[in-house]
Design a protein around this motif. Structure first.
Motif, PDB file in Angstrom:
ATOM      1  N   MET A 107       9.519  80.794  73.773  1.00  0.00           N
ATOM      2  CA  MET A 107       9.301  79.391  73.408  1.00  0.00           C
ATOM      3  C   MET A 107      10.331  78.453  74.026  1.00  0.00           C
ATOM      4  O   MET A 107      10.239  77.236  73.851  1.00  0.00           O
ATOM      5  N   LYS A 136       4.090  76.870  71.566  1.00  0.00           N
ATOM      6  CA  LYS A 136       5.142  77.292  70.639  1.00  0.00           C
ATOM      7  C   LYS A 136       4.583  77.845  69.332  1.00  0.00           C
ATOM      8  O   LYS A 136       5.330  78.413  68.529  1.00  0.00           O
ATOM      9  N   LEU A 186      13.252  72.446  68.130  1.00  0.00           N
ATOM     10  CA  LEU A 186      13.076  73.869  67.853  1.00  0.00           C
ATOM     11  C   LEU A 186      14.140  74.379  66.887  1.00  0.00           C
ATOM     12  O   LEU A 186      13.874  75.259  66.060  1.00  0.00           O
TER      13      LEU A 186
END
Length: 344
Positions: A107, A136, A186
């Motif tokens: 990712m 993702k 993230l």
């Protein structure tokens, strides 16, 4: 404009690969879905009119192939390990770290983010949007199975927040800024996965909505660098206001909509007792707000010189509705969500 049948097929298999991964009951099935997803996205990245897209596709393929090889090795090792005596109810920390690192590499999360900004730089805005959002989903769902509160997990979260904020600090390319912004977000999603599945899914949905708003605006005006934001048409300042509000919302500044998911994660982390980690994450988010404000600086300026040929006068009605709707979501989304929550 109608999609070419071949591209439509690849889009369908791209979604199918993700659905196979998130619905699989074994690591082998998850790996199969990730491979289908990878082999579907590579042809979509290629563009004969963009010489950098082939380079990006090659970088993406090599990185993902390496991650897939390590993932299948980890899955086989896990299968062998669980067959050994007295290990049925044990979890090997080394295999946990191996599988987590592989999914982080897939990712583009820190410290395995070296490929992500370079790949983003060579893609079109729409492919970049797919890379930042849809690609993702499967790795995040899989890593939520193995991610547990530990020193390693907190280290990955802090590294994501640090790399995402400092990496975009001195960038002029909007694609790289959005890439580093994605790395920073993230970190928040990984922190949310420690709290529960509903937390990171909520954060991901809000992040995807705001990313779509920002990327579609950049794609509408064909903007790739910060200095091109100054060429947005002054004849209709609503466009600049929409771009600026969406950027601040993506940065999580109240009272915009993007503050809501961060608020939820902050509350969850505080309730769980992770004070040190959330303090660092909030502090590093202020750095990301700096380069978001730098991108929207032209919206603050009352007047500046603008060549006549840069004025866009033939904006379609659908594009105007896109701008107005994205502006409305950013400005009033938090208020509407607050009203819905209070009513429920």
């Amino acid at each position: 404009m109608m999609l070419h049948p071949t591209r439509l097929l690849f889009y369908l298999t791209l979604m199918l690969g993700t659905l196979i991964s998130i619905s699989s009951s074994s690591w082998l099935g998850a790996w199969t879905g990730l491979e289908i997803n990878l082999l579907s996205f590579i042809p979509l990245m290629s563009n004969k009119n963009n010489q950098f897209s082939t380079e990006s596709a090659l970088k993406y393929f090599l990185t993902q192939a390496l991650a897939s090889a390590i993932l299948i090795f980890g899955a086989i090792s896990l299968g062998i390990y669980t067959q050994l005596p007295f290990s049925h109810f044990m979890w090997n920390p080394s295999l946990n770290l191996l599988i987590s690192s592989t999914l982080l590499l897939k990712m583009g999360a820190a410290p395995f983010h070296f490929w992500f900004p370079g790949v983003m730089e060579g893609l079109s805005w729409i492919n970049g949007l797919i890379l930042m959002t849809w690609q993702k989903i499967a790795p995040l769902m899989l890593i939520s199975y193995v991610f547990t509160p530990s020193f390693v997990a907190f280290s990955f979260i802090i590294l994501c927040a640090l790399a995402g904020s400092l990496g975009g600090f001195n960038q002029t390319s909007l694609r790289k800024i959005m890439a580093y912004s994605s790395i920073n977000h993230l970190g928040w999603m990984l922190a949310a996965s420690l709290l529960g599945e509903s937390y990171w899914i909520t954060y991901f949905l809000f992040y995807s909505l705001l990313s779509i708003s920002v990327v579609l605006l950049f794609n509408l005006f064909n903007i790739s660098h910060i200095n091109q934001i100054f060429s947005l048409p002054l004849s209709n300042p609503v466009f600049k206001l929409a771009a600026f509000c969406n950027l601040l919302s993506l940065g999580g500044l109240p009272p915009f909509l993007g503050f809501l998911p961060k608020w939820i994660i902050i509350q969850g982390m505080v309730n769980a007792g992770f004070y040190f980690v959330i303090t660092i994450m909030v502090t590093l988010t202020l750095i990301t707000l700096y380069f978001y404000i730098r991108m929207g600086y032209s919206a603050f300026m009352i007047a500046h010189h603008e060549p006549k040929w840069l004025i866009v006068s033939n904006i379609s009605f659908s594009s105007q509705m896109l701008v107005v709707s994205s502006l409305t979501i950013s400005l009033f989304g938090l208020l509407l969500c607050g009203l819905i929550i209070s009513v429920v």
